[in-house]
Design an enzyme around this catalytic site. Structure first.
Site, short mmCIF file in Angstrom:
data_model
loop_
_atom_site.label_atom_id
_atom_site.label_comp_id
_atom_site.label_asym_id
_atom_site.label_seq_id
_atom_site.Cartn_x
_atom_site.Cartn_y
_atom_site.Cartn_z
CB CYS A 381 62.01 47.28 -17.03
SG CYS A 381 63.33 47.36 -15.78
CG HIS A 507 60.03 43.19 -15.38
ND1 HIS A 507 60.55 43.04 -16.66
CD2 HIS A 507 60.97 43.87 -14.68
CE1 HIS A 507 61.75 43.58 -16.72
NE2 HIS A 507 62.03 44.10 -15.53
CD GLU A 509 57.92 41.10 -18.23
OE1 GLU A 509 59.16 41.16 -18.30
OE2 GLU A 509 57.21 42.10 -18.00
#
EC number: 6.3.4.2
Length: 535
Positions: A381, A507, A509
């Protein structure tokens, strides 16, 4: 019929209600049941999207773009399901909905009250979570601590649900603390007794008590808790400190928690097959290698702000028998003079997401060092945005290049507002949120990682790479290896002449799982291991 399990907490907060709920969800899923899970937060914010990470930790984003509590990350990672906007409900969201209905005239001029209007709306969110996912079991965690004034409407609502659906279809699990007094050399059950007394005064009798403790508790102590709290001694479950979070489902299974639940709710299902999970825990406890990742961020004093990033690194490490050591570096402290010392001994460098100008120059300095020293680098990001700015400044020579978010008067706005964001004034819920497709360039490191032409990842951003500089950057060796399918939005950037330098606007994750690491994290950790000659 759908069954409902409610998890409450007493004595103190941060007892691990979320991990308990997640672990139970995993056990029930492995029994062949369709499980969904949700979190009720008693704060008045509509969602945590505009809250400081210091206040709330990470904001977890679901596929459908809901900005939610970090516990939903635990839920998804443990149970391996994708949740939605019905999985996180706040007091603010409930009141906002009720007030909109009142303004529309839905209550036909009646007096709007906490009971029944607020409690009915809360109950509707519980039932809707099950209906939307066709769940056999809905697990609902009630945030906060029993006794807090903010939690009362939620507790009243879940009390009423037993009458609505029948006692055989509802179960209450209460998590409490049995503290150890070092000076006296004793463990005390009185806080648990008083917490359950408070819960019972609200009309809720817990069926199971999960006791959080740092020391093993005796059977006599379990019997005492059972006697004073009016439950079966077998329903007093010990939750001690664990070496790894992923061993907790096995600990709870060993004590028969899932069997208790299935018996109470009259669920006819097989025993939970946890062999794959046991292999995971065995692997986690016996990692033979170590890799050090420097995480350069602005909220490093509170690791919960990056909890999904750290868990994703660990998942990637498991794939290579490697224990991940995170070296926390405050981006505000990074300068040209000390960057080499700060990232010394790091096998890879990661710059995660964030908002605002604090620490940005430190991140840019870190990116420059990773690029020039050929250290594996992963940006997420804002990490992708500062990587683009660094390249524009130091390779293209565009002095003063920046993001329009940080420096609106920059002569070279490498990062600018998304076109659809130009006239938006509200901060809450207005970002580009949720799952979007990304088309990958064949032959790129991103393509090698995913082995797919189009992938879907979750987003949370307002600013984007400015296409006015795209051709100029490409001609200078900057690779745009992932874009939106129409080619308009830059999703992934990377460098050719570097062992591994990749950054994403999305993102990644949020989609990693302990038994299935996310592709970019996996390849980043692999590159870091190779660089350190540990593989």
């Amino acid at each position: 019929m759908t069954k409902y399990i409610f998890v409450t907490g007493g004595v103190v907060s941060s007892l691990g209600k979320g991990i308990t709920a997640s672990s139970l969800g995993r056990l029930l899923k492995n029994r062949g049941l369709n499980v969904t899970i949700q979190k009720f937060d008693p704060y008045i914010n509509v969602d945590p999207g505009t809250m400081s990470p210091y206040q709330h930790g990470e904001v977890f984003v679901t596929d459908d773009g809901a900005e939610t509590d970090l516990d939903l990350g635990h839920y998804e990672r443990f149970i391996d399901i994708n949740l939605n906007k019905y999985s996180n409900v706040t007091t603010g969201k409930i009141y906002s909905t009720v007030l909109k209905k009142e303004r529309r005239g839905d209550y036909l001029g009646g007096t709007v009250q906490v009971i029944p209007h607020i409690t009915n709306e809360i109950k509707d969110r519980v039932f809707r979570a099950g209906k939307e996912t066709h769940a056999d079991v809905v697990i609902t965690e009630i945030g906060g601590t029993v006794g807090d004034i903010e939690s009362l409407p939620f507790l009243e609502a879940i009390r009423q649900i037993k009458s609505d659906v029948g006692r055989d279809n509802v179960m209450y699990i209460h998590c409490t603390l049995v503290p150890y007094l070092k000076a006296a050399g004793e463990m005390k059950t009185k806080p648990t007794q008083h917490s359950v007394k408070e819960l019972r005064s609200l009309g809720i009798q817990p069926n199971v008590i999960v006791v959080r403790t740092e020391m093993p508790i005796s059977q006599d102590m379990k019997d005492k808790i059972a006697l004073f709290c009016d439950i079966d001694p077998k329903a007093v479950i010990e939750a001690g400190d664990a070496d790894t979070l992923y061993s907790i489902p096995l600990d709870l299974q060993k004590q028969g928690l899932d069997s208790l639940v299935c018996s109470h709710l009259k669920l006819d299902c097989r025993e939970a097959d946890m062999e794959e999970w046991k292999e995971l825990v065995k692997k986690v406890k016996n990692l033979s290698k170590t890799v050090t990742i420097a995480l350069v961020g602005k909220y490093v004093e509170l690791p919960d702000a990056y909890i999904s990033v750290v868990e994703s690194l660990r998942h990637a490490g498991y794939a290579f028998d490697a224990d991940i050591q995170v070296k926390w570096i405050n981006a505000e402290e990074v300068t040209e003079d000390n960057v080499a010392d700060l990232v010394q001994n790091a096998d890879g460098i990661l710059v995660p997401g964030g908002f605002g100008d604090r620490g940005v120059e430190g991140k840019i300095t870190t990116v420059k060092y990773a690029r020039e020293q050929k250290i594996p680098f992963f940006g997420i990001c804002l990490g992708m945005q500062v990587a683009s700015i660094e390249y524009a400044r130091n390779v293209l020579g565009l002095e003063g290049a920046h993001s329009a978010e940080i420096d609106p008067s920059t002569p070279y706005p490498i990062i600018d507002l998304l076109p659809e964001q130009k006239d938006i004034e509200d901060l809450g819920g207005t970002l580009r949120l949720g799952l979007y497709p990304c088309k990958l360039q064949e032959g790129s490191k991103a393509y090698q990682a995913y082995e797919n032409e189009v992938v879907y990842e979750r987003h949370r951003h307002r600013y984007e790479f400015n296409n006015e500089f795209r051709q100029q950057m490409e001609e200078a060796g900057f690779v745009f290896s992932g874009t939106s399918p129409d080619g308009r939005l830059v999703e992934i950037i990377e460098l050719k002449d570097h062992p591994w330098f990749v950054a994403s606007q999305f993102h990644p994750e949020f989609t990693s799982r302990p038994t299935r690491p996310q592709a970019l994290f996996r390849d980043f950790v692999h590159a870091s291991l190779k660089t350190s000659e540990k593989l």
